[in-house]
Design an enzyme around this catalytic site. Structure first.
Site, PDB file in Angstrom:
ATOM      1  N   ASP A  30      15.085 -22.577   6.924  1.00 31.86           N
ATOM      2  CA  ASP A  30      13.966 -21.641   7.057  1.00 31.86           C
ATOM      3  C   ASP A  30      14.325 -20.592   8.093  1.00 31.86           C
ATOM      4  OD1 ASP A  30      10.775 -21.872   6.147  1.00 31.86           O
ATOM      5  OD2 ASP A  30      11.106 -20.658   7.934  1.00 31.86           O
ATOM      6  N   THR A  86       4.755 -17.701  -2.084  1.00 32.52           N
ATOM      7  CA  THR A  86       4.518 -16.557  -2.970  1.00 32.52           C
ATOM      8  C   THR A  86       3.054 -16.146  -2.839  1.00 32.52           C
ATOM      9  OG1 THR A  86       4.137 -18.089  -4.826  1.00 32.52           O
ATOM     10  CG2 THR A  86       6.334 -17.128  -4.619  1.00 32.52           C
ATOM     11  N   CYS A 268      -3.716 -21.808  -3.474  1.00 29.05           N
ATOM     12  CA  CYS A 268      -3.147 -21.909  -4.822  1.00 29.05           C
ATOM     13  C   CYS A 268      -4.073 -21.342  -5.895  1.00 29.05           C
ATOM     14  CB  CYS A 268      -2.802 -23.360  -5.141  1.00 29.05           C
ATOM     15  SG  CYS A 268      -1.388 -23.990  -4.201  1.00 29.05           S
TER      16      CYS A 268
END
Length: 469
Positions: A30, A86, A268
């Site tokens: 990361d 995303t 989500c």
């Protein structure tokens, strides 16, 4: 097998730890040095039941470590999972793919030989094909990088279980190439899982990308459907919970995700249905998914409906009242407050002039960062001190099973508003509380086959009460 996981947020950190739990040697990568340091020290940067134990166990066993060095990832393994975020674009419904593109850009030029990238992130259809072109440009000579997509299906609060015991695995590959090698690699990675009988669906990139967003769009539609029906129930005095019980016995429908209330949130479902809409418009199929706009609108309306219900419960206006909000996370067993209906309601009540105090078992720290002007408490009892109304906004077990007497002598008025239809209405009303529920009245449901009717007993005998399921 040696594996890397690129991106160590919620999805990536969970996946890295669980792949190590399956016995693989895993390197998590990361760009956030602080996050990497915390994970390397065995600290999960978010709340997810069971993950800390899995993380620490595999760090101690030497099967898991974390780094910020993409070159180390390129040299460590030839199989790389892509699990970066995303998010929704700041301006518009589309999906921000900058993190996915940055991860591919950082890794691809460094690898040598044959490598396999397995996408896990939720992406719009067509993303894999575009990334494959990007990889072809960035890859070094005599290097072959194959890209496949295997979407995640994690439920927050159950992420470890869903990774180690998934209900299906999906592999999407380039439709113009043989996917045998990639399928064999995935079969080896998930060998123990597949041997238990988990279905393994092999398909093309586009289908695999659509599987995840289609699943989330369907679940969002089911939730919004019952909330649309609950609006009607509110107007005519019907009980939407019993209605959901009744229609849920139809095997074609099922009872799960038919719980009326404050609606869905998190990182989500809202983001995915909006991204699905945006991508459908881009590929000329916008009319096909137009109904998802109403799904989104129904869900959003529930928040305003709960604010209005709280106002009615305290006499028509919340100005100058003390309101306790129990729950801040978008769902129980999570500290995620992204697009949280509970926090949205708390903010709206504060804007209307109420003094709002919030308590959540896990999400207070995240809530403070997002809504610093709200009041926060360290317990439900503290949040409810001198409250004119108590609002259950997230169905944590400790709220669902809370005994009314715990709060009866703390509040200023015994008024409780159930935004999740999760309380035992009879118990609260018997304790002298006025209970208001989003979605209409909550009446005790009855056994569908009362024993006295089946046995030929007294037909006038009382029916057997049972709680809502």
């Amino acid at each position: 097998m040696k594996l890397t996981v690129i991106g160590c947020g919620y999805l990536g950190a969970t996946h890295a730890a669980c792949m190590a739990e399956l016995g693989h040697d895993v390197l998590g990568v990361d760009v956030d040095a602080d996050k990497v340091a915390r994970l390397q020290n065995g600290e999960v940067p978010f709340f997810e039941p069971g993950l800390s134990d899995v993380l620490r166990r595999n760090l101690a066993a030497g099967r898991l470590r974390f780094t910020t060095d993409h070159r180390a990832a390129a040299e460590f393994a030839s199989v790389h999972f892509l699990g970066v975020g995303t998010p929704q674009q700041r301006r518009g419904y589309g999906v921000d793919l900058s993190h996915v593109e940055a991860a591919v850009d950082a890794l691809t030029p460094l690898v040598r030989g044959d490598h396999l990238i397995i996408g896990k992130s939720t992406v719009p259809v067509g993303t894999a094909a575009a990334l494959a072109q990007r990889i072809a440009v960035l890859a070094a000579p005599d290097t072959h990088v194959e890209l496949v997509w295997s979407p995640e299906f994690l439920r927050e609060g159950f992420a470890v279980e869903d990774t180690l015991e998934p209900d299906r695995l999906v592999l999407g590959a380039d439709p113009d190439r043989d996917d045998t090698r990639a399928a064999r690699v995935l079969a080896e990675i998930y060998r123990d899982i597949l041997q238990s009988g988990v279905p393994f669906v092999r398909t093309d990139w586009a289908t695999a990308e659509l599987v995840k967003v289609s699943a989330n769009a369907f679940l969002a539609t089911k939730i919004s459907f019952i909330n649309a029906v609950s609006e009607i129930c509110e107007n005519v005095g019907a009980d939407v919970s019993t209605l959901a019980d009744a229609i849920g016995y139809d095997n074609r429908i099922g009872r799960r995700f038919l719980n009326a209330g404050l609606g869905f949130g998190g990182g989500c479902l809202p983001k995915d249905i909006r991204g699905f809409l945006a991508r459908a418009d881009e590929v000329g199929a916008g009319r096909a998914l137009r109904f998802l706009r109403e799904v989104d609108a129904i869900n959003t309306r529930r928040r305003g409906a709960l604010v209005d219900l709280v106002a009615d419960a305290v006499g028509g206006d919340v100005l100058g009242t003390n309101i306790a909000i129990l729950g801040a996370a978008f769902k129980p067993e999570s500290d995620d407050v992204r697009d949280s209906p509970a926090l949205n309601v708390a903010g709206q009540l504060a804007l209307r002039g109420a003094t709002v105090t919030v308590f959540d078992p896990k999400a207070v720290a995240n809530s403070r960062r997002l809504y610093p002007t709200l009041g926060y408490a360290d317990s439900a009892v503290e949040a409810c001190e001198a409250a004119d109304a108590v609002v259950v906004a997230t169905e944590w077990a400790e709220f669902v099973h809370m005994v009314p007497e715990e709060l009866s002598n703390v509040v200023r008025a015994r008024v409780i508003v159930d935004g999740r239809r999760c309380l035992d209405a009879g118990a609260w009303q018997s304790a002298g509380w006025r209970l208001h529920a989003l979605g209409g009245p909550m009446r005790p449901a009855v056994s569908h086959f009362p024993a006295d009717l089946v046995s030929g007993g007294d037909p006038m005998a009382p029916e057997i009460a049972r709680p809502h399921v």
